[in-house]
Write a protein that holds these residues in place. Sequence first.
Motif: not given
Length: 146
Positions: A47-55, A90-96, A102-107, A140-146
Amino acid sequence: MKSAQKGTAIVEFALILPFLLLLTFITTEFGRAMFQYNTITKSVRDAARYLSVQTPGTHTTEAQNLVVYGNTAGTGSPLALGLTVANVQTPTWQTAGSNPLINTVQITVSGYKFVPLYGSVFGVAFTDKTGKISYGNISATMRSSL
């Protein structure tokens, strides 16, 4: 002397059998618990991988379905017994950082309780008062590509 020892083996076996059964049940339940934990961990990573390529902020329902059912449509039976969409936060997006940003998404799955086949064996309890074993948060936390 041989006739006096004929029943010894069966008596020894009868004495050790409960411990062997207890060991077997504990091993089986531990294996099932680890299997379900690994299944949930893999689905959270998917799910984190899926969200990493979504807006960011979109497709949260699909990601929650992916965690629970293994598909974005939310069809079929749950991957782990007792796992529901309510367990998936609910998944959370963060920037660092600043250069590069770097944008990350965590679920996270929280509040999941494993349901063992046996609540207790020979008076040895495996579970809490509800008859279940609580897992800690699985995330799981993954780097977002968007």
